[in-house]
Design an enzyme around this catalytic site. Structure first.
Site, PDB file in Angstrom:
ATOM      1  N   ASP A  70       0.857  -1.192   0.000  1.00 19.88           N
ATOM      2  CA  ASP A  70       0.000   0.000   0.000  1.00 19.88           C
ATOM      3  C   ASP A  70       0.895   1.245   0.000  1.00 19.88           C
ATOM      4  OD1 ASP A  70      -2.395   1.417   0.180  1.00 19.88           O
ATOM      5  OD2 ASP A  70      -2.445   1.345   2.368  1.00 19.88           O
ATOM      6  N   GLY A 119      -7.970   7.817   7.356  1.00 23.80           N
ATOM      7  CA  GLY A 119      -8.239   8.072   8.768  1.00 23.80           C
ATOM      8  C   GLY A 119      -9.716   8.279   9.059  1.00 23.80           C
ATOM      9  N   HIS A 130      -9.369   4.992  -2.425  1.00 19.59           N
ATOM     10  CA  HIS A 130      -8.661   5.005  -1.134  1.00 19.59           C
ATOM     11  C   HIS A 130      -9.534   5.708  -0.101  1.00 19.59           C
ATOM     12  CE1 HIS A 130      -4.435   3.660  -1.967  1.00 19.59           C
ATOM     13  NE2 HIS A 130      -5.014   3.574  -3.154  1.00 19.59           N
ATOM     14  N   GLY A 131      -9.087   5.640   1.145  1.00 17.78           N
ATOM     15  CA  GLY A 131      -9.804   6.349   2.211  1.00 17.78           C
ATOM     16  C   GLY A 131     -11.272   5.976   2.243  1.00 17.78           C
ATOM     17  N   SER A 132     -11.570   4.684   2.085  1.00 17.28           N
ATOM     18  CA  SER A 132     -12.967   4.287   1.900  1.00 17.28           C
ATOM     19  C   SER A 132     -13.592   3.607   3.102  1.00 17.28           C
ATOM     20  CB  SER A 132     -13.088   3.397   0.661  1.00 17.28           C
ATOM     21  OG  SER A 132     -12.881   4.214  -0.476  1.00 17.28           O
ATOM     22  N   SER A 133     -13.061   3.907   4.274  1.00 19.42           N
ATOM     23  CA  SER A 133     -13.746   3.442   5.482  1.00 19.42           C
ATOM     24  C   SER A 133     -15.047   4.210   5.616  1.00 19.42           C
ATOM     25  CB  SER A 133     -12.868   3.671   6.717  1.00 19.42           C
ATOM     26  OG  SER A 133     -11.947   2.605   6.843  1.00 19.42           O
ATOM     27  N   ASN A 187     -10.166   0.496  -0.550  1.00 20.87           N
ATOM     28  CA  ASN A 187      -9.206   0.414   0.553  1.00 20.87           C
ATOM     29  C   ASN A 187      -9.836   0.744   1.907  1.00 20.87           C
ATOM     30  OD1 ASN A 187      -7.355  -0.031  -1.449  1.00 20.87           O
ATOM     31  ND2 ASN A 187      -5.908   1.510  -0.762  1.00 20.87           N
TER      32      ASN A 187
END
Ligand code: G3H
Ligand code: 13P
Ligand code: ZN
Length: 354
Positions: free
Chosen positions: A82, A198, A231-234, A274
């Protein structure tokens, strides 16, 4: 069975689903993901950041992945670097049996300074050639991750752009995406559209002004055969924030990427999603709960068993929502040698609709 990112995402594209890429740092996270995958018969992407490689050590990670592949022989397993920051980081990942690397040339090698297009193309192309010679896959990134609300670059544990970014930098340009894929021959393209790493992504439930799904749709129209990466896909679910805060945590109200938006992305060519923060939060919330309710407990396993189960449940839910259920045993992983000869023959070159 180890699999390359390219082969896995080709299968996902053919059958219209997306694959979560979960970050791992330790054995418990690895077990949580593989247990969830077995439950759902889902293929797996595990990814290690540079931070994770420092934390666990390359030899430990390499053996852990081998062990997980042996324990779950029916699950195709892609091991991915990553946010590689240099050719050297990507090369060493491949030397430790990773089957895929991300060369993040959107930032300079310091992982902080936004890089220009020419640098990004040059370094990504170099790493793509190296990876493809070995049959391994490469993900590139065009555009810089960061918030459309604040213009602030993405900063997570020392990785991410510093300072305020322009909208131009924060949103991947669809025409530039076409030339980037053409020039670099990446297997998957990470794009910038308002997400960041985050827990603190958005100050309200995101709408199209701050989560630019239309950018994905525009890129997909121009690059219908390129696998896109979010990305940053929480999702930073409210219930996980509540558990964290109920047991002594201090997390100001925040919003992540709603799962419905990810599902929408999957309809527009997003094949890799991600997720790190949600897994961290699922585990640490439960650890807080046990610490509070069982103050005399000091057997680490009493914390880690339920925490691992919480992460397993979260991963299973993502596999289901992204359409991974029932896919694992339909995929027959090809060896790196086979993949290398396909790259050599040109049959895996990106195809263009424009
Ligand atoms: O790329 C971002 C991931 O959340 C990894 O974070 O560098 O703290 O391991 P990390
Ligand atoms: P989150 O912080 O949203 O989980 O994103 C993780 C990620 O993009 C890793 O590359
Ligand atoms: Zn990322």
């Amino acid at each position: 069975m180890m699999i390359t990112l390219r082969q896995l995402l080709d299968h996902a594209a053919e059958h219209d689903y997306g694959v979560p890429a979960f970050n791992i740092n330790n054995m418990e996270q690895g077990l949580a993901i593989m247990r969830a995958a077995e439950r759902c018969n889902a293929p797996v992407i595990l990814q290690a950041s540079r931070g994770a490689r420092n934390y666990a050590g390359d030899i430990m990670l390499q053996h852990m992945i081998k062990a997980l592949a042996k324990m779950y022989p029916t699950i195709p397993l892609c091991m991915h670097q990553d946010h590689g920051n240099s050719e050297q980081t990507c090369k060493s990942a491949l030397d430790y049996d990773f089957t895929s690397v991300m060369m993040d040339g959107s930032l300079a090698a310091d992982g902080k300074t936004p890089a220009d297009y020419a640098y990004n193309v040059r370094i990504t192309k170099t790493v793509a050639e190296m990876a493809h010679k070995r049959g391994a896959s490469i993900e590139g990134e065009l555009g810089v991750l960061g918030s459309l609300e604040t213009g602030m670059g993405d900063q997570e544990d020392g990785h991410g752009a510093e300072g305020v970014l322009s909208q131009d930098q924060l949103l991947t340009d669809p025409d530039e995406a076409v030339s980037f894929v053409k020039e670099t021959k990446v297997d998957a393209l990470a794009i910038a559209m308002g997400t960041s790493h985050g827990a603190y992504k958005f100050s309200r439930k995101p709408d199209g002004d701050i989560l630019a799904m239309h950018v994905i749709e525009a890129i997909h129209r121009k690059l219908p055969n390129t696998h896109l990466v979010m990305h940053g896909s929480s999702s930073v679910p409210q219930e996980l924030q509540d558990i964290f805060n109920e047991f002594g945590g201090e997390m100001p109200q925040t919003y992540g990427v709603p799962i419905e938006e990810i599902e929408r992305g999957i309809q527009s060519g997003v094949r890799k999603v991600n997720i790190d923060t949600d897994c961290r939060l699922a585990m640490t919330g439960i650890i807080r709960k046990i610490a509070k309710h069982h103050a005399s407990e000091f057997d680490l396993r009493k914390f880690l068993v339920p925490a691992t189960k919480a992460m397993e449940d979260l991963c299973a839910e993502r596999f289901m929502r992204f359409g991974c259920e029932g896919r694992a045993d339909k995929i027959k992983p090809l060896s790196l040698e086979k993949m290398a000869s396909r790259y050599l023959s040109g049959s895996l070159d990106p195809a263009f609709a424009v």
